[in-house]
Motif scaffolding. Structure first.
Motif, PDB file in Angstrom:
ATOM      1  N   HIS A  35      -9.515  -0.858  10.613  1.00  0.00           N
ATOM      2  CA  HIS A  35      -9.574   0.084   9.498  1.00  0.00           C
ATOM      3  C   HIS A  35      -9.597  -0.714   8.187  1.00  0.00           C
ATOM      4  O   HIS A  35      -8.990  -1.793   8.112  1.00  0.00           O
ATOM      5  CB  HIS A  35      -8.343   0.984   9.555  1.00  0.00           C
ATOM      6  N   PRO A  36     -10.266  -0.223   7.150  1.00  0.00           N
ATOM      7  CA  PRO A  36     -10.290  -0.944   5.860  1.00  0.00           C
ATOM      8  C   PRO A  36      -8.903  -1.290   5.314  1.00  0.00           C
ATOM      9  O   PRO A  36      -8.719  -2.349   4.715  1.00  0.00           O
ATOM     10  CB  PRO A  36     -11.017   0.024   4.923  1.00  0.00           C
ATOM     11  N   ILE A  37      -7.906  -0.434   5.557  1.00  0.00           N
ATOM     12  CA  ILE A  37      -6.550  -0.724   5.081  1.00  0.00           C
ATOM     13  C   ILE A  37      -5.997  -1.957   5.793  1.00  0.00           C
ATOM     14  O   ILE A  37      -5.332  -2.792   5.191  1.00  0.00           O
ATOM     15  CB  ILE A  37      -5.621   0.509   5.256  1.00  0.00           C
ATOM     16  N   VAL A  38      -6.307  -2.104   7.088  1.00  0.00           N
ATOM     17  CA  VAL A  38      -5.848  -3.269   7.852  1.00  0.00           C
ATOM     18  C   VAL A  38      -6.425  -4.545   7.251  1.00  0.00           C
ATOM     19  O   VAL A  38      -5.736  -5.557   7.124  1.00  0.00           O
ATOM     20  CB  VAL A  38      -6.253  -3.143   9.346  1.00  0.00           C
ATOM     21  N   LYS A  39      -7.686  -4.489   6.855  1.00  0.00           N
ATOM     22  CA  LYS A  39      -8.365  -5.673   6.318  1.00  0.00           C
ATOM     23  C   LYS A  39      -7.755  -6.150   4.995  1.00  0.00           C
ATOM     24  O   LYS A  39      -7.947  -7.282   4.602  1.00  0.00           O
ATOM     25  CB  LYS A  39      -9.848  -5.373   6.117  1.00  0.00           C
ATOM     26  N   GLU A  40      -7.017  -5.289   4.326  1.00  0.00           N
ATOM     27  CA  GLU A  40      -6.421  -5.646   3.031  1.00  0.00           C
ATOM     28  C   GLU A  40      -5.224  -6.585   3.155  1.00  0.00           C
ATOM     29  O   GLU A  40      -4.819  -7.199   2.187  1.00  0.00           O
ATOM     30  CB  GLU A  40      -5.999  -4.382   2.276  1.00  0.00           C
ATOM     31  N   GLY A  41      -4.617  -6.661   4.330  1.00  0.00           N
ATOM     32  CA  GLY A  41      -3.510  -7.593   4.545  1.00  0.00           C
ATOM     33  C   GLY A  41      -2.224  -7.236   3.818  1.00  0.00           C
ATOM     34  O   GLY A  41      -1.574  -8.106   3.235  1.00  0.00           O
ATOM     35  N   TYR A  42      -1.829  -5.989   3.879  1.00  0.00           N
ATOM     36  CA  TYR A  42      -0.598  -5.557   3.209  1.00  0.00           C
ATOM     37  C   TYR A  42       0.644  -6.098   3.907  1.00  0.00           C
ATOM     38  O   TYR A  42       0.681  -6.225   5.126  1.00  0.00           O
ATOM     39  CB  TYR A  42      -0.521  -4.026   3.157  1.00  0.00           C
ATOM     40  N   ASP A  43       1.679  -6.381   3.114  1.00  0.00           N
ATOM     41  CA  ASP A  43       2.990  -6.764   3.640  1.00  0.00           C
ATOM     42  C   ASP A  43       3.813  -5.526   3.981  1.00  0.00           C
ATOM     43  O   ASP A  43       4.612  -5.541   4.914  1.00  0.00           O
ATOM     44  CB  ASP A  43       3.774  -7.589   2.604  1.00  0.00           C
ATOM     45  N   VAL A  44       3.623  -4.474   3.193  1.00  0.00           N
ATOM     46  CA  VAL A  44       4.392  -3.229   3.333  1.00  0.00           C
ATOM     47  C   VAL A  44       3.444  -2.059   3.131  1.00  0.00           C
ATOM     48  O   VAL A  44       2.604  -2.084   2.229  1.00  0.00           O
ATOM     49  CB  VAL A  44       5.527  -3.145   2.273  1.00  0.00           C
ATOM     50  N   ILE A  45       3.600  -1.025   3.961  1.00  0.00           N
ATOM     51  CA  ILE A  45       2.871   0.225   3.750  1.00  0.00           C
ATOM     52  C   ILE A  45       3.909   1.338   3.636  1.00  0.00           C
ATOM     53  O   ILE A  45       4.845   1.420   4.433  1.00  0.00           O
ATOM     54  CB  ILE A  45       1.866   0.534   4.882  1.00  0.00           C
ATOM     55  N   VAL A  46       3.727   2.198   2.624  1.00  0.00           N
ATOM     56  CA  VAL A  46       4.676   3.263   2.325  1.00  0.00           C
ATOM     57  C   VAL A  46       3.950   4.606   2.407  1.00  0.00           C
ATOM     58  O   VAL A  46       2.871   4.778   1.841  1.00  0.00           O
ATOM     59  CB  VAL A  46       5.254   3.092   0.898  1.00  0.00           C
ATOM     60  N   GLY A  47       4.563   5.551   3.121  1.00  0.00           N
ATOM     61  CA  GLY A  47       3.977   6.894   3.230  1.00  0.00           C
ATOM     62  C   GLY A  47       4.864   7.797   4.068  1.00  0.00           C
ATOM     63  O   GLY A  47       5.969   7.424   4.459  1.00  0.00           O
ATOM     64  N   LYS A 100       0.881  -1.175   0.000  1.00  0.00           N
ATOM     65  CA  LYS A 100       0.000   0.000   0.000  1.00  0.00           C
ATOM     66  C   LYS A 100       0.908   1.212   0.000  1.00  0.00           C
ATOM     67  O   LYS A 100       1.718   1.396   0.909  1.00  0.00           O
ATOM     68  CB  LYS A 100      -0.891   0.020   1.250  1.00  0.00           C
ATOM     69  N   THR A 101       0.809   2.039  -1.026  1.00  0.00           N
ATOM     70  CA  THR A 101       1.585   3.276  -1.097  1.00  0.00           C
ATOM     71  C   THR A 101       0.626   4.443  -1.049  1.00  0.00           C
ATOM     72  O   THR A 101      -0.220   4.600  -1.938  1.00  0.00           O
ATOM     73  CB  THR A 101       2.435   3.327  -2.390  1.00  0.00           C
ATOM     74  N   PHE A 102       0.760   5.255   0.005  1.00  0.00           N
ATOM     75  CA  PHE A 102      -0.068   6.449   0.087  1.00  0.00           C
ATOM     76  C   PHE A 102       0.392   7.449  -0.969  1.00  0.00           C
ATOM     77  O   PHE A 102       1.555   7.462  -1.361  1.00  0.00           O
ATOM     78  CB  PHE A 102       0.049   7.091   1.481  1.00  0.00           C
ATOM     79  N   SER A 103      -0.513   8.292  -1.401  1.00  0.00           N
ATOM     80  CA  SER A 103      -0.200   9.324  -2.377  1.00  0.00           C
ATOM     81  C   SER A 103       0.733  10.355  -1.748  1.00  0.00           C
ATOM     82  O   SER A 103       0.687  10.590  -0.541  1.00  0.00           O
ATOM     83  CB  SER A 103      -1.495  10.014  -2.827  1.00  0.00           C
ATOM     84  N   LYS A 104       1.562  10.983  -2.566  1.00  0.00           N
ATOM     85  CA  LYS A 104       2.445  12.044  -2.081  1.00  0.00           C
ATOM     86  C   LYS A 104       1.774  13.418  -2.111  1.00  0.00           C
ATOM     87  O   LYS A 104       2.399  14.421  -1.790  1.00  0.00           O
ATOM     88  CB  LYS A 104       3.744  12.068  -2.884  1.00  0.00           C
ATOM     89  N   GLU A 105       0.510  13.450  -2.493  1.00  0.00           N
ATOM     90  CA  GLU A 105      -0.231  14.718  -2.505  1.00  0.00           C
ATOM     91  C   GLU A 105      -0.321  15.266  -1.089  1.00  0.00           C
ATOM     92  O   GLU A 105      -0.636  14.540  -0.148  1.00  0.00           O
ATOM     93  CB  GLU A 105      -1.645  14.514  -3.065  1.00  0.00           C
TER      94      GLU A 105
END
Length: 167
Positions: A118-130, A83-88
């Motif tokens: 949170h919905p992001i937690v439910k997605e099961g990401y290995d890495v989150i970037v932000g 999951k990569t958050f936007s840089k905006e």
């Protein structure tokens, strides 16, 4: 495998933990309630060597007076759920980041009800970037538009990290 699937990352640590980190990153000993992880633990790195050095500086509450090191890793992103958050720095993209960081960092007393995942937690990401966060005026804000962090959330993510060097 292309070079674009690999990224060089840095982790600041106390010197006394370097041998253990090099041997195996243990998510179960990492700090709880961080920017991108509430339910479990995560291992944080940055793509900026300068940021890793600054994290250790006494003026930002770093590891004052203690021997420190910067560990360099290569992360192979191939096959990982990222999951990569936007840089905006404004609008809905920034609001999504703020909402998630607030969810992850919010302190809860033992008797308080546990918030639903949170919905992001439910997605099961290995890495989150932000962005790395700071709290200003009661709200979480990006420290700076160029301070980007990588949270390794799973053992699958940890296994994609390759230690390169320590300085």
């Amino acid at each position: 495998m292309s070079a674009s699937n690999h990224i060089q990352l840095y982790h600041a640590a106390l010197q006394k933990f370097v041998v253990d980190i090099k041997a195996h990153i243990r998510l179960d000993v990492a700090k709880e309630r961080t920017d991108f992880c509430r339910e479990s633990h995560s291992f944080y790195l940055t793509d900026s060597h300068e940021t890793a050095k600054n994290v250790m500086a006494p003026e930002v509450g770093g590891f004052e007076g203690l021997p420190t090191a910067i560990l360099t890793f290569s992360l192979n992103l191939e096959g990982l759920k990222v999951k990569t958050f936007s840089k905006e720095l404004s609008g809905p993209a920034l609001d999504e980041w703020r909402e998630y960081v607030k969810y992850c960092r919010e302190y809860r007393k033992k008797k308080d009800p546990v918030p639903p995942p949170h919905p992001i937690v439910k997605e099961g990401y290995d890495v989150i970037v932000g962005w790395m966060s700071t709290k200003r005026g009661g709200h979480y804000e990006p420290i700076d538009s160029h301070v980007w962090q990588y949270a390794i959330l799973t053992e699958r993510g940890v296994s994609a990290l390759k230690f390169e060097k320590v300085e």
